[in-house]
Motif scaffolding. Structure first.
Motif, PDB file in Angstrom:
ATOM      1  N   SER A   1       3.015  14.273   8.320  1.00  0.00           N
ATOM      2  CA  SER A   1       1.867  13.415   8.585  1.00  0.00           C
ATOM      3  C   SER A   1       2.218  12.536   9.782  1.00  0.00           C
ATOM      4  O   SER A   1       3.132  11.692   9.716  1.00  0.00           O
TER       5      SER A   1
ATOM      6  N   GLU B   1       2.261   8.401   9.723  1.00  0.00           N
ATOM      7  CA  GLU B   1       3.330   7.773   8.959  1.00  0.00           C
ATOM      8  C   GLU B   1       4.684   7.974   9.641  1.00  0.00           C
ATOM      9  O   GLU B   1       5.506   7.046   9.698  1.00  0.00           O
TER      10      GLU B   1
ATOM     11  N   SER C   1      -1.433   4.248  -1.749  1.00  0.00           N
ATOM     12  CA  SER C   1      -2.891   4.104  -1.572  1.00  0.00           C
ATOM     13  C   SER C   1      -3.303   4.429  -0.136  1.00  0.00           C
ATOM     14  O   SER C   1      -3.933   3.616   0.532  1.00  0.00           O
ATOM     15  N   PHE C   2      -2.870   5.586   0.339  1.00  0.00           N
ATOM     16  CA  PHE C   2      -3.315   6.074   1.651  1.00  0.00           C
ATOM     17  C   PHE C   2      -3.204   7.596   1.631  1.00  0.00           C
ATOM     18  O   PHE C   2      -2.461   8.179   0.828  1.00  0.00           O
ATOM     19  N   ASP C   3      -3.940   8.229   2.507  1.00  0.00           N
ATOM     20  CA  ASP C   3      -3.990   9.688   2.558  1.00  0.00           C
ATOM     21  C   ASP C   3      -3.058  10.205   3.635  1.00  0.00           C
ATOM     22  O   ASP C   3      -2.966   9.637   4.734  1.00  0.00           O
ATOM     23  N   LEU C   4      -2.369  11.287   3.327  1.00  0.00           N
ATOM     24  CA  LEU C   4      -1.453  11.926   4.275  1.00  0.00           C
ATOM     25  C   LEU C   4      -2.154  13.113   4.928  1.00  0.00           C
ATOM     26  O   LEU C   4      -2.813  13.902   4.245  1.00  0.00           O
ATOM     27  N   ASP C   5      -2.004  13.225   6.221  1.00  0.00           N
ATOM     28  CA  ASP C   5      -2.630  14.317   6.980  1.00  0.00           C
ATOM     29  C   ASP C   5      -1.513  15.156   7.613  1.00  0.00           C
ATOM     30  O   ASP C   5      -1.020  14.851   8.700  1.00  0.00           O
ATOM     31  N   TYR C   6      -1.100  16.198   6.922  1.00  0.00           N
ATOM     32  CA  TYR C   6       0.008  17.031   7.388  1.00  0.00           C
ATOM     33  C   TYR C   6      -0.469  17.989   8.479  1.00  0.00           C
ATOM     34  O   TYR C   6      -1.524  18.635   8.340  1.00  0.00           O
TER      35      TYR C   6
ATOM     36  N   ARG D   1       0.829  -1.210   0.000  1.00  0.00           N
ATOM     37  CA  ARG D   1       0.000   0.000   0.000  1.00  0.00           C
ATOM     38  C   ARG D   1       0.862   1.258   0.000  1.00  0.00           C
ATOM     39  O   ARG D   1       0.543   2.247  -0.673  1.00  0.00           O
TER      40      ARG D   1
ATOM     41  N   SER E   1       1.175  18.233   0.486  1.00  0.00           N
ATOM     42  CA  SER E   1       0.618  16.901   0.750  1.00  0.00           C
ATOM     43  C   SER E   1       0.397  16.176  -0.550  1.00  0.00           C
ATOM     44  O   SER E   1       0.346  16.772  -1.609  1.00  0.00           O
TER      45      SER E   1
END
Length: 493
Positions: A377, A380, A332-337, A327, A493
């Motif tokens: 993020s 991660e 296939s994942f979202d980063l939240d900075y 992944r 991002s």
């Protein structure tokens, strides 16, 4: 009403060819240069031949002018037929005619008979001019007109009182221009033929020259066509290739090297997966055989389920990490900075492995900048730190130390982890990020399968961070996370 049927034809879209483009460009350039040279040479040669033709006409007309004499009571032309027979020739004769100032004819060649030559203009000053005309016999001709002052003779018998005024005379000398037109046509035809022959020869030369020049490319293309997964160790020779192709060949050789390494890693990965999953599967198989022999023994069944649980957890750990790695590599994942305190995140990650570290008497030390906010993020980066400390505790010898260092350079922060690792060499550093690679050839241990550092690198790449590994002068293993940004320099991002 009639039916209208529309047919659509799709012409093949041929890819551009370097060979065709070179030939076309070279031929267009050469043809353009030859055309310009032809036009210039044609103008110069034609102008020179026409000038020589007019110069001969001018010489004859000037000779007749010198033969014109003015006396006190008359004007005469002392013309001798034997010195200029071209004016008396029965075939293709030349013509001349001399006019007095009042317009009367002073003299004309016998070839004119009773006819007159045309005068294009009436000039009042001595001068000359060339013009085309139709000769009395119907041929196309070329003529020169000279307006001049008659030369006064017998000056010793003429006094100032009775000196006559010089009369202004005009003479026209004409001849056929067929010979001139024929010469011009021969010259232009010869020049055009020469240009066409040169173009044909140059086309042949350019075709073969381009083929010879592109021969190394064709050979490289043929070798590339024969490459497959089993020939990735082949390399193209650079020293024997043209200078222009050497950078391309160097890059291609580098690509082959990377592909060979990737194929080798994939092969090793397949073998490692089989080995990692084969051990718990073999264990489950052995446990099942034991359980089937003593189905009524409560202690055997209890141990069986306990061991099955451990083997399944090991398999689940490997599979979960492989899925996480897949992944991460696919993004296939979202980063939240968001801003986060780096030192607090490090301390939190250490708490997760403190129990294992205490069992091995491993001390933890954090140095460098005490407090620092970074923009990243959180989830991660937390996973990165967890895997770093988990690997450090697992492979550090007992009674050793793990050092976490935070350094700042401008707006960039760097996290470094130091720990001693037994029997680790510089050669091993190149394999650190290979999936399922472990220094232990027997792959002992239940909680590590060689996926920790590959996950660290994959998550760091997703966060636009770089990861480096090294051995310092004290023999400690150093892992660096570079490129952490402060909140003032947010990364996209």
């Amino acid at each position: 009403m009639g039916l209208v049927t529309t047919f659509k034809f799709h012409l093949p879209n041929h890819p551009p060819s370097i060979e065709r483009r070179l030939r076309r460009t070279t031929l267009v350039a050469v043809c353009g240069v030859l055309l310009i040279a032809f036009l210039v040479l044609d103008y110069v040669v034609v102008h020179w031949i026409a000038s020589e033709f007019d110069r001969a006409q001018m010489a004859k007309a000037s000779a007749l002018v010198t033969l014109t004499k003015q006396y006190s009571d008359r004007v005469e032309l002392d013309f001798a037929d034997e010195f200029m027979p071209e004016f008396e020739a029965p075939v293709n004769p030349e013509y001349f005619q001399v006019w007095l100032e009042n317009g009367d004819t002073l003299e004309r060649s016998r070839s004119l008979k009773p006819k007159d030559l045309p005068r294009p203009t009436r000039r009042t000053k001595p001068r000359h001019a060339f013009f085309d005309l139709s000769l009395p016999d119907g041929r196309a001709g070329r003529a020169v007109e000279i307006v001049f002052l008659a030369q006064i003779e017998d000056k010793e018998n003429i006094t100032i009182l009775n000196m006559p005024r010089q009369q202004q005379l005009a003479i026209v000398v004409a001849r056929e221009r067929e010979s001139l037109d024929r010469s011009l046509w021969v010259v232009q035809f010869s020049l055009l033929t020469a240009v066409l022959v040169i173009i044909v020869l140059i086309s042949w030369v350019v075709k073969h020259a381009v083929n010879i020049g592109l021969k190394p490319l064709h050979e490289i293309g043929l070798r590339m066509r024969n490459l497959d997964a089993g020939k990735l160790h082949d390399r193209f020779e650079i020293d024997t290739q043209p200078r222009e192709l050497r950078p391309l060949i160097e890059q291609f050789n580098g690509l082959l090297g990377r592909l060979e390494s990737s194929f080798q890693r994939e092969q090793d990965f397949s073998a490692d997966v089989a080995h990692e999953l084969g051990t718990p599967v073999a264990e489950l198989h052995s446990l099942a055989e034991v359980a089937t022999r003593w189905p009524d023994d409560h202690q055997v069944l209890t141990n069986f389920f306990h061991d099955v649980l451990g083997a399944s957890k090991q398999m689940q750990y490997i599979i979960n990490n492989l899925l996480a790695l897949a992944r991460c590599e696919k993004g296939s994942f979202d980063l939240d900075y968001q801003p986060v305190e780096l030192s607090a995140l490090i301390d939190s990650a250490w708490l997760r492995v403190r129990k294992e570290a205490k069992m091995k008497s491993i001390r933890f030390v954090r140095k460098g900048v005490p407090t620092l906010q970074v923009y990243t993020s959180v989830n991660e980066l937390e996973l990165i730190l967890n895997n770093i400390f988990s690997n450090a505790v697992a492979y550090s010898p007992p009674h050793s130390e793990i050092l976490a260092l935070i350094a700042v350079d401008g707006g960039n922060a760097t996290f470094r982890s130091y720990n001693f690792a037994e029997n680790l060499t510089h050669y091993d550093l190149n394999k650190m990020f290979d999936r399922l690679w472990r220094k232990d050839p027997f792959r002992s241990g239940e909680h590590h399968a060689g996926l920790g550092l590959p996950l660290v690198k994959a998550y760091a790449h997703a966060l636009n961070l770089s990861v480096t590994v090294a051995l310092d002068n004290d023999g400690r293993f150093c892992l660096s996370i570079n490129g952490l940004k402060s909140p003032m320099k947010k990364q996209p991002s």
